[in-house]
Design a protein around this motif. Sequence first.
Motif, short mmCIF file in Angstrom:
data_model
loop_
_atom_site.label_atom_id
_atom_site.label_comp_id
_atom_site.label_asym_id
_atom_site.label_seq_id
_atom_site.Cartn_x
_atom_site.Cartn_y
_atom_site.Cartn_z
N ASP A 76 -137.37 52.54 -94.78
CA ASP A 76 -136.32 51.94 -95.61
C ASP A 76 -136.67 50.51 -96.02
OD1 ASP A 76 -133.95 51.49 -96.94
OD2 ASP A 76 -132.72 51.31 -95.13
N PHE A 78 -136.06 48.91 -98.78
CA PHE A 78 -134.93 48.22 -99.40
C PHE A 78 -133.98 47.68 -98.34
CE2 PHE A 78 -130.53 48.13 -100.72
CZ PHE A 78 -130.58 47.31 -101.84
N GLY A 79 -133.55 48.54 -97.44
CA GLY A 79 -132.61 48.13 -96.40
C GLY A 79 -133.17 47.07 -95.48
N LEU A 99 -138.16 43.32 -104.91
CA LEU A 99 -137.56 44.45 -105.62
C LEU A 99 -138.07 44.56 -107.06
CD1 LEU A 99 -133.89 44.27 -104.30
CD2 LEU A 99 -135.68 45.93 -103.68
N LEU A 125 -137.88 55.69 -102.36
CA LEU A 125 -137.79 54.23 -102.43
C LEU A 125 -137.12 53.72 -103.70
CD1 LEU A 125 -141.23 53.02 -101.03
CD2 LEU A 125 -139.14 53.62 -99.82
N LEU A 126 -137.22 54.49 -104.77
CA LEU A 126 -136.67 54.02 -106.03
C LEU A 126 -135.47 54.86 -106.48
CD1 LEU A 126 -140.04 53.35 -107.90
CD2 LEU A 126 -138.68 51.75 -106.55
N GLN A 128 -133.54 57.10 -104.97
CA GLN A 128 -132.38 57.14 -104.08
C GLN A 128 -131.78 55.76 -103.82
OE1 GLN A 128 -133.51 59.22 -100.49
NE2 GLN A 128 -134.10 61.06 -101.61
N ARG A 129 -132.47 54.72 -104.19
CA ARG A 129 -131.98 53.36 -103.94
C ARG A 129 -131.52 52.64 -105.21
NH1 ARG A 129 -130.08 51.51 -99.32
NH2 ARG A 129 -131.47 51.78 -97.57
N ASP A 132 -128.04 51.25 -105.05
CA ASP A 132 -127.97 50.10 -104.15
C ASP A 132 -128.54 48.84 -104.80
OD1 ASP A 132 -126.87 51.63 -102.04
OD2 ASP A 132 -128.87 52.30 -101.46
N VAL A 133 -129.59 49.02 -105.59
CA VAL A 133 -130.18 47.88 -106.29
C VAL A 133 -129.19 47.34 -107.32
CG1 VAL A 133 -132.02 47.17 -107.88
CG2 VAL A 133 -132.56 48.55 -105.87
N TRP A 161 -136.87 47.79 -112.96
CA TRP A 161 -136.31 49.09 -112.58
C TRP A 161 -135.96 49.92 -113.81
CZ3 TRP A 161 -134.94 51.18 -107.60
CH2 TRP A 161 -135.47 50.44 -106.55
N ASP A 166 -135.84 54.25 -113.06
CA ASP A 166 -134.98 54.58 -111.94
C ASP A 166 -133.56 54.06 -112.13
OD1 ASP A 166 -136.80 55.98 -110.05
OD2 ASP A 166 -137.93 54.16 -110.42
#
Length: 195
Positions: A76, A78-79, A99, A125-126, A128-129, A132-133, A161, A166
Amino acid sequence: MLGTPTLGLEAKLFAAQTLRNKIILGVSELGEQGALSLRDSMVGHLRGARGGAQALITQLCLGLADLAVQVGAWTDPFGDMAGMFLSDAQSVSCLLEFLAVLPEEFLNERVVVDGAYYSQRSEALLGQRAGDVIKLLVQCLQQPDLHGDAHTRVLVCFTSWLRHGDITLLMVQDTPLVALAFAALAEDGDVFDTA
């Protein structure tokens, strides 16, 4: 070398670039635990570099992004990075730089990974996130103590992004991201130049 406070910027940049090249060409030789240990060391160097030269921060973030792309044991990124770099404005700029370069490193032809692994890792990484980004970018634009450089980094990250595909415009149409970005443009000429 990167942790030596008396070392000049040029030497630190050389060390960061060399480290990044070694990650790209041979991180698999370290094994999972070695790669995670390297990640922790690089995160420490990034913390030490925050508020310093942007070129060094960028090189460290590129190396960390290359690790994230190649090391499945880092589940994870990002997290983990958000948890470590959301504490103050200088730290947030480091997180936004990481990021911003992460999607770009998935397109780096020097980073060689298996096609199936690439697809799975890119989605994890991209894809699914992405939501969140978007939330993080909105949060950054809403924080009163973040302005100027951080707002510019938000736009750079958002563009990265978007370019990778994404984050889509449909995903942000019902968020305050676009309105906040335009408000940041009106407040700061440097942000306008970035847009």
